[in-house]
Design an enzyme around this catalytic site. Structure first.
Site, PDB file in Angstrom:
ATOM      1  N   LYS A   2       0.840  -1.208   0.000  1.00 51.08           N
ATOM      2  CA  LYS A   2       0.000   0.000   0.000  1.00 51.08           C
ATOM      3  C   LYS A   2       0.875   1.258   0.000  1.00 51.08           C
ATOM      4  O   LYS A   2       0.641   2.184  -0.764  1.00 51.08           O
ATOM      5  CB  LYS A   2      -0.914   0.033   1.238  1.00 51.08           C
ATOM      6  CG  LYS A   2      -1.812  -1.175   1.398  1.00 51.08           C
ATOM      7  CD  LYS A   2      -2.744  -1.041   2.599  1.00 51.08           C
ATOM      8  CE  LYS A   2      -2.057  -0.952   3.945  1.00 51.08           C
ATOM      9  NZ  LYS A   2      -1.323  -2.182   4.341  1.00 51.08           N
TER      10      LYS A   2
ATOM     11  N   ARG B 102      -8.782   1.126   9.999  1.00 51.36           N
ATOM     12  CA  ARG B 102      -8.327  -0.244  10.243  1.00 51.36           C
ATOM     13  C   ARG B 102      -9.314  -1.013  11.113  1.00 51.36           C
ATOM     14  O   ARG B 102      -9.091  -2.185  11.395  1.00 51.36           O
ATOM     15  CB  ARG B 102      -7.007  -0.176  10.996  1.00 51.36           C
ATOM     16  CG  ARG B 102      -5.794  -0.685  10.195  1.00 51.36           C
ATOM     17  CD  ARG B 102      -4.592  -0.412  11.045  1.00 51.36           C
ATOM     18  NE  ARG B 102      -3.420  -1.139  10.767  1.00 51.36           N
ATOM     19  CZ  ARG B 102      -2.369  -0.650  10.108  1.00 51.36           C
ATOM     20  NH1 ARG B 102      -2.422   0.531   9.548  1.00 51.36           N
ATOM     21  NH2 ARG B 102      -1.279  -1.366   9.998  1.00 51.36           N
TER      22      ARG B 102
ATOM     23  N   ARG C  95      11.957  -6.431   4.555  1.00 52.75           N
ATOM     24  CA  ARG C  95      11.832  -4.978   4.369  1.00 52.75           C
ATOM     25  C   ARG C  95      12.856  -4.236   5.228  1.00 52.75           C
ATOM     26  O   ARG C  95      13.152  -4.634   6.347  1.00 52.75           O
ATOM     27  CB  ARG C  95      10.418  -4.544   4.773  1.00 52.75           C
ATOM     28  CG  ARG C  95      10.233  -3.040   4.803  1.00 52.75           C
ATOM     29  CD  ARG C  95       8.794  -2.642   4.722  1.00 52.75           C
ATOM     30  NE  ARG C  95       8.028  -2.918   5.934  1.00 52.75           N
ATOM     31  CZ  ARG C  95       6.735  -2.631   6.040  1.00 52.75           C
ATOM     32  NH1 ARG C  95       6.072  -2.105   5.035  1.00 52.75           N
ATOM     33  NH2 ARG C  95       6.088  -2.906   7.160  1.00 52.75           N
TER      34      ARG C  95
ATOM     35  N   ARG D 188      12.159  -2.555  11.060  1.00 52.63           N
ATOM     36  CA  ARG D 188      11.159  -2.142  12.046  1.00 52.63           C
ATOM     37  C   ARG D 188      10.969  -3.250  13.070  1.00 52.63           C
ATOM     38  O   ARG D 188      10.957  -4.425  12.707  1.00 52.63           O
ATOM     39  CB  ARG D 188       9.812  -1.873  11.332  1.00 52.63           C
ATOM     40  CG  ARG D 188       9.753  -0.536  10.644  1.00 52.63           C
ATOM     41  CD  ARG D 188       8.562  -0.388   9.719  1.00 52.63           C
ATOM     42  NE  ARG D 188       7.271  -0.817  10.231  1.00 52.63           N
ATOM     43  CZ  ARG D 188       6.117  -0.644   9.591  1.00 52.63           C
ATOM     44  NH1 ARG D 188       6.086  -0.020   8.414  1.00 52.63           N
ATOM     45  NH2 ARG D 188       4.984  -1.078  10.100  1.00 52.63           N
TER      46      ARG D 188
ATOM     47  N   ARG E  39       0.419  -9.156  13.617  1.00 56.09           N
ATOM     48  CA  ARG E  39      -0.210  -8.126  12.767  1.00 56.09           C
ATOM     49  C   ARG E  39      -1.159  -8.757  11.755  1.00 56.09           C
ATOM     50  O   ARG E  39      -2.197  -8.187  11.424  1.00 56.09           O
ATOM     51  CB  ARG E  39       0.862  -7.299  12.049  1.00 56.09           C
ATOM     52  CG  ARG E  39       1.527  -6.298  12.982  1.00 56.09           C
ATOM     53  CD  ARG E  39       2.871  -5.885  12.454  1.00 56.09           C
ATOM     54  NE  ARG E  39       2.781  -4.971  11.341  1.00 56.09           N
ATOM     55  CZ  ARG E  39       3.754  -4.795  10.440  1.00 56.09           C
ATOM     56  NH1 ARG E  39       4.852  -5.491  10.516  1.00 56.09           N
ATOM     57  NH2 ARG E  39       3.610  -3.919   9.486  1.00 56.09           N
TER      58      ARG E  39
HETATM   59  P1  AMP Z   1       1.648   0.500   9.317  1.00 53.82           P
HETATM   60  O1  AMP Z   1       2.869   1.322   9.024  1.00 53.82           O
HETATM   61  O2  AMP Z   1       0.427   0.945   8.556  1.00 53.82           O
HETATM   62  O3  AMP Z   1       1.900  -0.974   9.206  1.00 53.82           O
HETATM   63  O4  AMP Z   1       1.285   0.783  10.853  1.00 53.82           O
HETATM   64  C1  AMP Z   1       2.185   0.454  11.875  1.00 53.82           C
HETATM   65  C2  AMP Z   1       1.462   0.377  13.195  1.00 53.82           C
HETATM   66  O5  AMP Z   1       0.901   1.658  13.524  1.00 53.82           O
HETATM   67  C3  AMP Z   1       0.291  -0.598  13.247  1.00 53.82           C
HETATM   68  O6  AMP Z   1       0.679  -1.947  13.456  1.00 53.82           O
HETATM   69  C4  AMP Z   1      -0.490  -0.022  14.430  1.00 53.82           C
HETATM   70  O7  AMP Z   1       0.135  -0.330  15.658  1.00 53.82           O
HETATM   71  C5  AMP Z   1      -0.348   1.477  14.199  1.00 53.82           C
HETATM   72  N1  AMP Z   1      -1.425   1.991  13.335  1.00 53.82           N
HETATM   73  C6  AMP Z   1      -1.295   2.504  12.083  1.00 53.82           C
HETATM   74  N2  AMP Z   1      -2.487   2.865  11.597  1.00 53.82           N
HETATM   75  C7  AMP Z   1      -3.407   2.560  12.555  1.00 53.82           C
HETATM   76  C8  AMP Z   1      -4.818   2.678  12.633  1.00 53.82           C
HETATM   77  N3  AMP Z   1      -5.549   3.154  11.627  1.00 53.82           N
HETATM   78  N4  AMP Z   1      -5.415   2.266  13.787  1.00 53.82           N
HETATM   79  C9  AMP Z   1      -4.710   1.790  14.824  1.00 53.82           C
HETATM   80  N5  AMP Z   1      -3.368   1.633  14.801  1.00 53.82           N
HETATM   81  C10 AMP Z   1      -2.718   2.020  13.680  1.00 53.82           C
END
Ligand code: AMP
Length: 210
Positions: free
Chosen positions: A14, A89, A123, A156, A167
């Site tokens: 994404k 989410r 990654r 990360r 996740r």
């Molecule tokens: P991402 O970079 O999108 O994989 O997000 C990394 C982490 O940020 C996720 O695993 C969540 O802990 C937090 N996070 C990102 N977006 C959201 C969201 N919309 N709602 C809740 N937690 C979020």
């Protein structure tokens, strides 16, 4: 109006597609994960609060996340459209979002679990600018160094094996129901996300005219 939600499991690509679409369509790429990580890096009160949750791969609370997104979408650069990457989410987040925008195109990134696991575990991310690389498919020119800004690349914490599996469970339980939520509204387009980002961009541009 070009308001997009990019929906899909972690590692579906994404963010990689969003970077290219943002450049092409001249709309901001809003990644809630990036915003949280910037807060963690700068040790803001929000960053301190969410660090452990994010490292473990669980979700930040809906209230905190929705506040953050509402604030970001009120900025002037969002008036001609935006890409939401990683938001909503959960169903409560989607319901909140419906109240601030009723004209959104949802892109559903379809991808197999084994590809996601391979992509995430290989990654690497730049500490300084957040650019993404992959040791197998998109290696930097110099190992461990960002091509774009020379920053240091790292893995990360939530890209480590245990967090990846968590996740994916969180995605299945809390985020996947959004596919039906948006399908029922007739607002969703499915994309095969296993293909290379530039090819995906080509398909995206055929479907969504500027
Ligand atoms: P991402 O970079 O999108 O994989 O997000 C990394 C982490 O940020 C996720 O695993 C969540 O802990 C937090 N996070 C990102 N977006 C959201 C969201 N919309 N709602 C809740 N937690 C979020």
């Amino acid at each position: 109006m070009n308001n997009f939600i990019f929906l899909g499991p972690p590692g579906a690509g994404k963010g990689s597609l969003a970077v290219k679409v943002a450049e092409d369509y001249k709309i901001p790429h809003i990644s809630t994960g990036d915003i949280f990580r910037a807060n963690i890096k700068n040790q803001t009160p929000l960053g301190v609060k969410v660090k452990a949750i994010i490292d473990s791969g669980s979700l930040v609370s809906d209230d905190l996340t929705c506040e953050l997104v509402k604030d970001r979408l009120s900025q002037p650069d969002c008036k001609n459209g935006y890409i939401l990457d990683g938001f909503p989410r959960t169903i409560p987040q989607a319901e909140m979002f419906t109240k601030i925008c009723d004209d959104v195109k949802v892109v559903n990134f379809e991808i197999k679990d084994e590809i996601v696991i391979r992509r995430l575990s290989t990654r690497r991310v730049c500490k300084a600018c957040g650019a993404n690389f992959n040791v197998l498919t998109l290696p930097p020119k110099v190992e461990g160094v960002c091509d774009k800004c020379g920053g240091e690349l790292y893995q990360r914490d939530d890209d480590k094996q245990e967090s990846i599996l968590h996740r994916m469970d969180v995605y299945r339980e809390q985020t996947e129901p959004l596919i039906k939520f948006y399908r029922d509204k007739g607002a969703i387009t499915d994309l095969d996300a296993s293909i290379e980002t530039d090819v995906l961009l080509g398909k995206f541009k055929e479907i969504f005219k500027k």
